[in-house]
Design a protein around this motif. Structure first.
Motif, mmCIF file in Angstrom:
data_model
loop_
_atom_site.group_PDB
_atom_site.id
_atom_site.type_symbol
_atom_site.label_atom_id
_atom_site.label_comp_id
_atom_site.label_asym_id
_atom_site.label_seq_id
_atom_site.Cartn_x
_atom_site.Cartn_y
_atom_site.Cartn_z
ATOM 1 N N THR A 1 56.852 38.796 45.859
ATOM 2 C CA THR A 1 56.984 40.217 45.531
ATOM 3 C C THR A 1 55.825 40.705 44.665
ATOM 4 O OG1 THR A 1 58.341 39.838 43.535
ATOM 5 C CG2 THR A 1 59.500 40.054 45.646
ATOM 6 N N VAL A 2 55.362 39.859 43.756
ATOM 7 C CA VAL A 2 54.252 40.260 42.882
ATOM 8 C C VAL A 2 52.955 40.337 43.672
ATOM 9 C CG1 VAL A 2 52.846 39.588 40.897
ATOM 10 C CG2 VAL A 2 55.335 39.407 40.774
ATOM 11 N N VAL A 3 52.700 39.365 44.542
ATOM 12 C CA VAL A 3 51.491 39.397 45.370
ATOM 13 C C VAL A 3 51.498 40.648 46.245
ATOM 14 C CG1 VAL A 3 50.259 38.270 47.272
ATOM 15 C CG2 VAL A 3 51.124 36.909 45.358
ATOM 16 N N PHE A 4 52.641 40.972 46.820
ATOM 17 C CA PHE A 4 52.767 42.188 47.622
ATOM 18 C C PHE A 4 52.384 43.415 46.797
ATOM 19 C CE2 PHE A 4 55.408 45.893 48.569
ATOM 20 C CZ PHE A 4 55.095 46.132 49.909
ATOM 21 N N ASP A 5 52.900 43.485 45.589
ATOM 22 C CA ASP A 5 52.644 44.616 44.698
ATOM 23 C C ASP A 5 51.160 44.730 44.374
ATOM 24 O OD1 ASP A 5 53.332 46.814 43.263
ATOM 25 O OD2 ASP A 5 54.377 45.758 41.659
ATOM 26 N N ILE A 6 50.541 43.605 44.066
ATOM 27 C CA ILE A 6 49.121 43.605 43.715
ATOM 28 C C ILE A 6 48.269 44.030 44.907
ATOM 29 C CG2 ILE A 6 47.172 42.125 43.077
ATOM 30 C CD1 ILE A 6 49.130 40.510 41.335
ATOM 31 N N LEU A 7 48.598 43.518 46.098
ATOM 32 C CA LEU A 7 47.809 43.829 47.293
ATOM 33 C C LEU A 7 47.946 45.295 47.714
ATOM 34 C CD1 LEU A 7 48.323 40.655 49.527
ATOM 35 C CD2 LEU A 7 46.385 41.230 48.055
ATOM 36 N N ASN A 8 48.959 45.964 47.208
ATOM 37 C CA ASN A 8 49.086 47.390 47.496
ATOM 38 C C ASN A 8 48.093 48.227 46.694
ATOM 39 O OD1 ASN A 8 51.069 47.297 49.452
ATOM 40 N ND2 ASN A 8 52.757 47.586 48.017
ATOM 41 N N ASN A 9 47.487 47.589 45.670
ATOM 42 C CA ASN A 9 46.562 48.322 44.789
ATOM 43 C C ASN A 9 45.143 47.780 44.813
ATOM 44 O OD1 ASN A 9 48.521 50.192 43.368
ATOM 45 N ND2 ASN A 9 49.491 48.224 42.942
ATOM 46 N N GLN A 10 44.951 46.617 45.412
ATOM 47 C CA GLN A 10 43.611 46.037 45.504
ATOM 48 C C GLN A 10 43.534 45.148 46.733
ATOM 49 O OE1 GLN A 10 44.288 44.263 41.564
ATOM 50 N NE2 GLN A 10 43.828 42.242 42.451
ATOM 51 N N ASP A 11 42.336 44.837 47.176
ATOM 52 C CA ASP A 11 42.146 44.100 48.431
ATOM 53 C C ASP A 11 42.629 42.662 48.346
ATOM 54 O OD1 ASP A 11 41.084 46.308 49.665
ATOM 55 O OD2 ASP A 11 39.003 45.796 49.171
ATOM 56 N N ASN A 12 42.477 42.051 47.184
ATOM 57 C CA ASN A 12 42.881 40.651 47.030
ATOM 58 C C ASN A 12 43.146 40.379 45.557
ATOM 59 O OD1 ASN A 12 43.434 37.963 47.646
ATOM 60 N ND2 ASN A 12 41.655 37.768 48.994
ATOM 61 N N LEU A 13 43.739 39.227 45.282
ATOM 62 C CA LEU A 13 43.935 38.837 43.888
ATOM 63 C C LEU A 13 42.595 38.473 43.274
ATOM 64 C CD1 LEU A 13 46.909 38.660 44.897
ATOM 65 C CD2 LEU A 13 47.182 36.731 43.334
ATOM 66 N N THR A 14 42.418 38.790 42.007
ATOM 67 C CA THR A 14 41.203 38.393 41.312
ATOM 68 C C THR A 14 41.305 36.918 40.921
ATOM 69 O OG1 THR A 14 42.073 38.940 39.124
ATOM 70 C CG2 THR A 14 40.998 40.723 40.371
ATOM 71 N N ASP A 15 40.161 36.331 40.619
ATOM 72 C CA ASP A 15 40.160 34.942 40.163
ATOM 73 C C ASP A 15 40.989 34.798 38.892
ATOM 74 O OD1 ASP A 15 38.536 34.231 42.254
ATOM 75 O OD2 ASP A 15 36.677 34.298 41.085
ATOM 76 N N ASN A 16 40.957 35.818 38.039
ATOM 77 C CA ASN A 16 41.715 35.787 36.792
ATOM 78 C C ASN A 16 43.220 35.784 37.063
ATOM 79 O OD1 ASN A 16 41.759 36.040 33.773
ATOM 80 N ND2 ASN A 16 42.869 37.920 34.295
ATOM 81 N N GLN A 17 43.675 36.587 38.016
ATOM 82 C CA GLN A 17 45.099 36.637 38.346
ATOM 83 C C GLN A 17 45.570 35.300 38.924
ATOM 84 O OE1 GLN A 17 44.713 40.096 40.846
ATOM 85 N NE2 GLN A 17 45.796 41.421 39.385
ATOM 86 N N ILE A 18 44.755 34.717 39.780
ATOM 87 C CA ILE A 18 45.104 33.408 40.352
ATOM 88 C C ILE A 18 45.148 32.347 39.268
ATOM 89 C CG2 ILE A 18 44.300 31.565 41.883
ATOM 90 C CD1 ILE A 18 43.211 33.747 43.743
ATOM 91 N N SER A 19 44.138 32.365 38.403
ATOM 92 C CA SER A 19 44.081 31.382 37.311
ATOM 93 C C SER A 19 45.274 31.534 36.371
ATOM 94 C CB SER A 19 42.773 31.557 36.538
ATOM 95 O OG SER A 19 42.711 30.664 35.447
#
Length: 355
Positions: free
Chosen positions: A281-299
């Motif tokens: 659900t969080v990945v879905f939410d993030i992808l609605n506002n940006q193209d991909n997760l940032t390295d910082n978000q993944i880390s």
């Protein structure tokens, strides 16, 4: 005419069933049961019952039509897939009658234990071929809807079938097809998210359905079995966003796959549906506002999940998010079903990933 009046009771041998199967005249309708449910122990115990001469529950077959040129009649298994499969696989020498699965009081145990079908004594082989099953043959003019209703009634009070298996029998439309298709993606097998038992019992399809409900209706939607049935019904015939949802679902799994990065400890955590659902659900939410997760978000997510049980390191990594972390961990213990818990876990994890 009542359905019972369109069913003929016929005793038939295991040889008769086996020959139908070998000729391709005995079909397993996957809209009833997708997977083979029984364990090897279940199979062994059925063969043991046959060799002892015990009765076995009746098998329901549906006459699906006769070929006008060959005269061959095809049958579909309504109820009895596991019984038939156990016999066919044993005759094919696919498993032995392991001593540990046999009844210690069975007088035949000494002569059948640890034997493949080909290794049995001649009389025991004949006993299997000639075993008489009680067959209920449903006539060809009976419509499929009546067959489905009968299957559901036969199994609705049977603890061997769970709610998803019953849904699989009742619904064969668009939502069911997409849920089943997405459950077959390589992602699940590569990351060992579901075990063999989960796949046998369609728990993988059930979980995928819950994730699809989130895509369709949002995190606040009820995911009880009752509401899942209503969703299956709602999108059974007309599922306009099916292709869009499939693309989005695969996109989210691709991001989660990158987060996991073949790390077994992360897989252990995400095998728990409550963690996987929240990350989805969080990945879905993030992808609605940006193209991909940032390295910082993944880390941030990796540091959180890799040290999930190490409070000292979590305090070091997330000194300003400790309240979110502890609240998230307490909510995890309460499962996925409750709406307020789902929402709060989503909110806390999003803060952790965006720190």
């Amino acid at each position: 005419m009542k359905l019972i009046e369109q069913i003929d009771i016929q005793p038939q041998t295991a040889k008769w069933l086996y020959d139908l199967s070998q000729k391709g005249l005995l079909e397993v309708d996957n809209s009833f049961q997708r997977n083979y449910v029984w364990t090897e122990k279940n199979q062994i115990q059925l063969i043991e019952s046959i060799l002892i001469g015990y009765p076995i529950p009746e098998i329901y077959l549906w006459n699906t039509g006769t070929d006008e040129d060959t005269g061959d009649t095809k049958y579909s298994i309504i109820d009895g897939q596991q019984r038939c499969g156990a016999v066919f696989q044993y005759i094919a020498n696919n498993y032995k009658l392991k001593a540990s699965s046999l009844d210690p009081n069975n007088p035949k145990k000494g002569v059948i234990q640890d034997r493949l079908f080909k290794d049995l004594e001649a009389d025991d082989k004949k006993a299997i071929w000639s075993y008489l099953f009680s067959i209920r043959l449903v006539r060809s003019q009976v419509e499929r809807i009546s067959i489905v209703n009968m299957f559901l009634r036969l199994n609705s009070n049977n603890m061997t079938l769970n709610p998803q298996e019953l849904r699989n029998a009742e619904f064969e439309g668009e939502f069911m097809l997409l849920s089943s298709k997405l459950a077959e993606l390589d992602f699940w097998e590569e990351n060992k998210i579901f075990g063999v038992a989960d796949r046998r019992r369609m728990r993988d399809v059930s979980f995928v359905s819950i994730l699809l409900v989130f895509l369709k209706k949002g995190i606040e939607e009820d995911i009880s079995n009752t509401n899942l049935n209503q969703i299956y019904d709602l999108y059974n015939d007309d599922y306009q966003d099916k292709e869009t949802d499939e693309i989005k679902f695969k996109e989210i799994l691709s991001v989660i796959n990158a987060i996991i990065d073949n790390n077994n400890e992360r897989i252990k955590i995400l095998k728990r549906q409550v963690h996987f659902y929240t990350l989805f659900t969080v990945v879905f939410d993030i992808l609605n506002n940006q193209d991909n997760l940032t390295d910082n978000q993944i880390s941030n997510y990796r540091n959180f999940i890799d040290n999930y049980d190490n409070d000292a390191l979590l305090e070091q990594y997330y000194p300003e998010q400790l309240s979110e972390i502890y609240h998230y961990k307490s909510l995890v213990k309460e499962g996925t079903r409750q709406k307020s818990n789902r929402f709060d876990r989503h909110r806390h994890l999003k803060k952790i990933m965006n720190k």
